[in-house]
Design a protein around this motif. Sequence first.
Motif, short mmCIF file in Angstrom:
data_model
loop_
_atom_site.label_atom_id
_atom_site.label_comp_id
_atom_site.label_asym_id
_atom_site.label_seq_id
_atom_site.Cartn_x
_atom_site.Cartn_y
_atom_site.Cartn_z
N LEU A 89 -8.99 -2.08 6.72
CA LEU A 89 -9.47 -2.35 5.35
C LEU A 89 -10.73 -3.19 5.35
O LEU A 89 -11.65 -2.96 4.57
CB LEU A 89 -8.39 -3.08 4.56
N GLY A 90 -10.75 -4.18 6.24
CA GLY A 90 -11.90 -5.07 6.31
C GLY A 90 -13.17 -4.30 6.60
O GLY A 90 -14.19 -4.48 5.94
N VAL A 114 -7.20 4.89 13.26
CA VAL A 114 -7.07 3.49 12.85
C VAL A 114 -7.77 3.31 11.51
O VAL A 114 -8.90 3.77 11.33
CB VAL A 114 -7.72 2.56 13.91
N VAL A 115 -7.10 2.66 10.59
CA VAL A 115 -7.70 2.37 9.29
C VAL A 115 -7.76 0.86 9.13
O VAL A 115 -6.72 0.20 9.13
CB VAL A 115 -6.88 3.01 8.14
N ILE A 146 -1.16 6.91 12.71
CA ILE A 146 -2.25 6.26 11.96
C ILE A 146 -1.85 4.80 11.77
O ILE A 146 -0.80 4.52 11.21
CB ILE A 146 -2.45 6.94 10.59
N ILE A 188 -13.72 -1.10 6.14
CA ILE A 188 -14.07 -0.22 5.01
C ILE A 188 -14.82 -1.01 3.96
O ILE A 188 -15.85 -0.59 3.44
CB ILE A 188 -12.80 0.41 4.41
N SER A 189 -14.30 -2.19 3.68
CA SER A 189 -14.91 -3.04 2.67
C SER A 189 -16.36 -3.36 3.04
O SER A 189 -17.28 -3.20 2.24
CB SER A 189 -14.08 -4.32 2.57
N GLU A 190 -16.54 -3.79 4.30
CA GLU A 190 -17.88 -4.17 4.75
C GLU A 190 -18.85 -2.98 4.66
O GLU A 190 -19.97 -3.11 4.18
CB GLU A 190 -17.82 -4.64 6.21
N GLN A 206 -2.10 -12.30 9.06
CA GLN A 206 -3.34 -11.87 9.74
C GLN A 206 -3.11 -11.47 11.20
O GLN A 206 -3.99 -10.92 11.83
CB GLN A 206 -4.37 -13.00 9.69
N LYS A 253 0.82 -1.23 0.00
CA LYS A 253 0.00 0.00 0.00
C LYS A 253 0.85 1.26 0.00
O LYS A 253 0.33 2.35 -0.24
CB LYS A 253 -0.92 0.01 1.23
N ILE A 297 -5.61 -5.03 10.75
CA ILE A 297 -6.03 -6.16 9.91
C ILE A 297 -7.38 -6.69 10.38
O ILE A 297 -8.29 -6.87 9.60
CB ILE A 297 -4.97 -7.29 9.93
N LEU A 298 -7.48 -6.95 11.68
CA LEU A 298 -8.72 -7.52 12.21
C LEU A 298 -9.50 -6.46 12.99
O LEU A 298 -9.01 -5.92 13.98
CB LEU A 298 -8.42 -8.72 13.12
N SER A 299 -10.72 -6.20 12.52
CA SER A 299 -11.52 -5.13 13.14
C SER A 299 -11.83 -5.43 14.60
O SER A 299 -12.09 -4.53 15.39
CB SER A 299 -12.81 -4.93 12.36
#
Lengths: 276, 546
Positions: free
Chosen positions: A147-148, A144-145, A124, A150-152, A101, A22, A128-130
Amino acid sequence: MTQNPVIPPLSGHVVICNCNEKVRAIVEELHKDTAQKHRDVVLLIQDRNLWQSNPDWHPRPSGVAKVITLYGNPFDKECLDAACIKDANAAIILADPNQGQLADAQSTLMAVAIEKQNPQVHTIQELILSINRDHLKAMNVDEVVCLGEISEKLIAQSCITPGVKNIFEDLLTTAEGTPQIFLPLMEPAISGMSFREISRYCIQVEAPFIIIGFIISPPETLFTREGRNMIKNSFLVNPKKTGKDLRLSEYDKLIIIAYDLPLSIAEYVLSGKGPP
Amino acid sequence: MKLLNLKNSSLRSTLHEIMEPFQYSESSTRASLFMDLFIILCILISCLLIPAEIIFPSHKNFFWVLEIIITTIFIVEYGLRWYSASNRITYPFTVYALIDFIAILPTVLVLAEGLMIFSLARSVRLLRLLRLLRLLRLLKFIRYGVLIFRLLIDFRICVSTMREKTRAGQLEKIFIYTLITWVVGSNLIYFTESHLNHPTWGPYAGYWQSYWNTVIILFSGIEDKAPLSLAGRIEVTVLLIAGICFAGVITGEIVSILVRHMQRSGKITLKPPDSKLERHIIIIGQNKHLHNVIKQVNAALKGRHYILVVCRNADELKAAEPLIYKKVMALQGDALDSRVLDKANLNDALRVVLLSSNFRAGDSTQDIDNRTLMKTLAVVGKNHNIPIVAELQSESNLHSASTLDGVEFVVSRLFGERLASQAVLNPGVTEVYDSLMTFTDDSSEFYTIPVPKDLIGKTFKDAQIFFLDLDEEAIVLAGIDRSPPNRPTTLFKLSPYSKKSGIMTADLRLHERDRLIVIAYEQPTFSDVDINDLWRSNILSWEQTT
């Protein structure tokens, strides 16, 4: 830390730890923004072999800002010193590609190490795991960003309102000619005014931004970093009737959608208000 | 769903809210639902009273008292509707008001005749006709069309799910076989005993007595009621053996139901093969995002629509939170199989979400995306009108995927990278984005709505002021969308007064075909619904019939 070049003293730069696939897009996105195109970036690489074997991860030089690559362990004080963390503006801790993971633990510890070195730096972290998000609240990680998540959320948003993804895409990109969300501070000149009043005056003069909400910050959050996450800023996007008439103080921030951060919101408000 | 919307605090608006038919939308309240159900019940009882008066003439007086009570309820209902109507002058001439009036009129006329007020209904024949005219009350059901339709769908799905869970089909078969055996056996023994033996003596001498004794043999195995003839005894022996078999099968079935119930406890309900879903959301594929996608969609739709998960391991999917999974079903199968898509009732669905499959050993992101793309093609091939959202792993596939109209592809990595950069540029902004992306009762999201009639021809600025002063619903006008209908939100501008938006101020007059991009807590309810949007299913949470 070995074979690192001696880097010139940096200030207000961004340090990126644990570089992964990224990093290229992030650096390019940072340098797309006209106001930020001079911001230097330091990449702290732990796994030299992995980094060198993935040339497609390497950011392309923008020609204006410096992108400095340092090899070493971000947990080492020397390594962070070499990256001038004490004078850095922000630190992005990406997930270590070697940890898979389970990278969240190492990333969080790295964020804690950086916060210890420089509590003023805006950290920032990529999560990985929400499920781990709650544990980060006590760790002073600023943002905190995940990706999971955001995708959901984007999938659900697009499912309910087709096309809404494009709005977020437009807002999130920093390219010239696209709007973004900014959080400008209230100015003393408009302190004491409500969201409704500020919005009305700005609408009347066709201001080049749209006020969508505000953030009420307790005054102490502006002066102290210690325990800042214990003091919850209350932000309100699209305030309801009572929120619209709440008087805002000079410590509060507005949430606006604009193409560029306006130099002064008070200017628009006062010209909309007219002479006293 | 709230009991009452407190935002409408005046008595008249609260009454209006209660009396309005329940629409399954955010603005509909529980009080409105209860009122609808109560009126529906009254209509049903009053219509049933008409045949009841004919069938049971001895209870005529009781039925008449009931009729007067129900008519009084209808009169009160009519009065309340009139009082709470937005225009009280024109209300009595509206279609629904006329129907309500017709529903009251026959009984009032009959009562008037009783009180000798009118001489209109003096003849007995006319009186009967008036009473029969009470059947016109069935017209009142028109008002509750949406509610009845939705209740029927829910009832049908509920019944078929219960049948599947209890394996009612199997039990029905066993019950029918047992019934046939009982009837045939009872008749056979009766005729054998009464013809071959003493016709007036013995446990099987009476016709109905033989039924009773046969059922005891079949279910308890007690053979003390022995037939007197040899043929009868042979028949009872056969029935005893059949009884043992039936008892074994029934016990086995019940145990199997209990075991199955225990095994499936905590798992998503499987879609019964014969159950037909309508206006549901289909989620194809399963990965770690599934639960949260269900949670978000369910929060947005407030549990009004069924969600169907189609994947290969559907029978293993766990229902993490029972409240959220109340209207979630699973269907086992591969979405590439068109029969599975048929079973999922794809043509009656509102939306399709395609999740990336989990990584298998040796899989690349390209492999995962290729699988998703193939499933997308399968869905588009079956129903090209349905809005689809598909999750992709790599942005490199976006270009080729964009050839499919009506499909939105989400690559979360792109958004993550941009959000991380935004967090550097505008500290604190991730929380704002998170709030805008999350469906909860106290957070706002982006919606696109047609321009309200009153704002057509007005400027964008006028519309901004309109929404700023609209206190009943919190709405911020953020932009304007001038996209073609088949590609929503592809040609839009946020903050259009900025020179960088590329729109001239003179062009910011709102047209009927424009759409407004607003930030709101729920799909705004004040605006008129574009019927085309309903057909295209662009609107999910708003179901008012136009």
